[in-house]
Design an enzyme around this catalytic site. Structure first.
Site, short mmCIF file in Angstrom:
data_model
loop_
_atom_site.label_atom_id
_atom_site.label_comp_id
_atom_site.label_asym_id
_atom_site.label_seq_id
_atom_site.Cartn_x
_atom_site.Cartn_y
_atom_site.Cartn_z
N HIS A 133 0.82 -1.32 -0.05
CA HIS A 133 0.11 0.11 -0.19
C HIS A 133 0.71 1.19 -0.06
CE1 HIS A 133 -2.79 2.92 1.94
NE2 HIS A 133 -3.56 2.30 1.27
N SER A 334 -9.37 -13.88 -1.04
CA SER A 334 -9.99 -12.58 -1.13
C SER A 334 -11.27 -12.46 -2.11
CB SER A 334 -8.74 -11.84 -1.69
OG SER A 334 -9.26 -10.70 -2.40
C1 LIG Z 1 -6.56 0.55 3.22
C2 LIG Z 1 -5.07 -0.13 3.24
C3 LIG Z 1 -4.29 0.74 3.83
C4 LIG Z 1 -4.55 2.11 4.55
O1 LIG Z 1 -5.19 2.13 5.52
P1 LIG Z 1 -5.97 3.61 5.93
O2 LIG Z 1 -7.20 2.90 7.01
O3 LIG Z 1 -7.05 3.99 4.48
O4 LIG Z 1 -5.25 4.39 6.43
C5 LIG Z 1 -2.95 0.30 4.17
N1 LIG Z 1 -2.50 -1.13 3.70
C6 LIG Z 1 -3.70 -1.69 3.18
C7 LIG Z 1 -3.20 -3.04 2.44
C8 LIG Z 1 -4.98 -1.19 2.81
O5 LIG Z 1 -5.89 -2.03 2.08
#
Ligand SMILES: *Cc1c(COP(=O)(O)O)cnc(C)c1O
Length: 382
Positions: A133, A334
């Site tokens: 991410h 998933s």
């Molecule tokens: C959504 C997501 C994030 C970020 O999370 P937030 O709650 O939007 O800050 C980080 N890693 C993964 C794998 C995600 O799906």
């Protein structure tokens, strides 16, 4: 002398003008419409927290450590503790672990990597797959740690051979690993057991593994026979989002860490009468209440059922897209439906995210088969 009980002055500074009122009303109508077309992001809208609305009349603030006393009494620390206990069980966290309710997955990732850097040292290298991410990459920059991107397999899972090779190539053996427990685009899982095997084979003894389970941390525990990802696999910290699978009108999440890593970063602060061991000072005290409410009103079986129906809707969507001759698939654990990006206008209308030539639809609990049918019809007619 009168001893009347003092009343709080809640006089506001003014009232909305008629035109502002109209504008607000229009915006609420817009939200109602758009909420129906919300298919591309992993945020559940299936909740009703109206019983908690009264909380909004108080300046609630969870500043400081949720497990310590605080001079700031308008907090929800006791509820926050229960939420943390729930997630400790869910992730097989050891007795000596600690956590708090964050602003979301990003803050949890920042916290995990922060403790990792403090433990391993600032000359550490963070290994993360190309499909991590974007928050992971940003957090590494904020923390000023060295980084090494690892290739990913076709399904989005980290390429273990490349990981081993890159560790060998790096002279510094100070290792931090970010494991994706469900990637954002394809929902692939980096298997912690395979990562550990590599570390053992390369005789690396000191390392830190952070698990980014923002979305899947609230999916995998409700499925049978999934790759293990909790603390029993040897991870050192984990981040899970609260507004994703559970759902919340305010973004939130949890972070859990092994307590031993806390020592170097905790400092008592006289001003708040507590310990400052979170990223931000003031912290949201309402979001722990949403999570607490959800966990008190949803049983383990309810969560299993919810997750199951998301998988059913994913398979339903895949069959429909395939019937249109479109390539659509999902990873085993998933329910993110990955398909070849097409009909950009339709995708943007349904708030479907696109990455390169891949699009993904995520049938979260608020999405019905009727909604999916509408979407498919629109794709068919373009
Ligand atoms: C959504 C997501 C994030 C970020 O999370 P937030 O709650 O939007 O800050 C980080 N890693 C993964 C794998 C995600 O799906």
């Amino acid at each position: 002398m009168t001893n009347a009980i003092p009343k709080r002055n809640t006089k506001t500074l003014g009232r909305l003008s008629p035109s502002d009122k109209k504008r607000l009303e229009k915006f609420l109508n817009y939200l109602e419409k758009e909420a129906l077309l919300f298919m591309g992001y992993p945020c559940s809208e299936a909740y009703n927290y109206s019983e908690l609305n009264a909380l909004f009349s108080y300046s609630i603030n969870n500043v400081g450590d949720p497990f310590q006393k605080s001079n700031y009494h308008l907090n929800t620390h006791h509820f926050e503790q229960e939420v943390i206990e729930y997630f400790k069980k869910l992730t097989t966290a050891p007795h000596k672990s600690w956590g708090y309710v964050t602003n979301g997955g990003t803050e949890g990732n920042l916290y995990g990597l922060y403790l990792a850097r403090e433990y391993i040292g600032s000359d550490a290298v963070v290994y993360y797959s190309q499909d991590s991410h974007y928050s992971v990459i940003k957090n590494i920059r904020i923390l000023n740690i060295k980084e090494q991107v690892i290739a990913r397999q076709k399904n989005g899972e980290i390429d273990y051979d490349d990981l081993a090779e890159k560790i060998l190539q790096n002279k510094s053996k100070k290792i931090i690993i970010n494991a994706n427990i469900g990637t954002t685009i394809t929902g692939a899982i980096d298997q912690v057991s395979k990562i550990k095997k590599i570390l053992r084979r390369l005789k690396i003894n000191k390392y830190y593994i952070h698990a980014d389970a923002a979305f899947f941390g609230m999916i995998l525990p409700f499925l049978d026979k999934v790759p293990a990802f909790g603390f029993d696999t040897g991870i050192d910290s984990i981040a899970i989002s609260g507004h994703k699978m559970i759902g919340s009108p305010l973004p939130c999440g949890i972070v859990l860490v092994r307590s031993k890593y806390m020592r170097s970063i905790s400092s008592p602060i006289e001003y708040i009468g507590s310990i400052d061991d979170t990223i931000t000072g003031s912290r949201n005290g309402i979001t722990p209440m949403y999570l607490w409410y959800a966990l008190r009103t949803t049983s383990h079986d309810d969560f299993c059922e919810r997750v199951q129906s998301c998988f059913e809707n994913a398979d339903y969507t895949i069959a429909k897209l395939n019937a249109l001759g479109l390539n659509a698939w999902r990873n085993t654990y998933s329910f993110i439906v990955v398909f070849d990006a097409c009909a950009p206008k339709v995708l943007s209308k349904w708030q479907i995210a696109v990455s390169g030539n891949l699009a993904h639809l995520i049938p979260m609990p608020h999405i019905t088969k009727t909604g999916i049918d509408h979407f498919i019809d629109e794709i068919k007619n373009t």
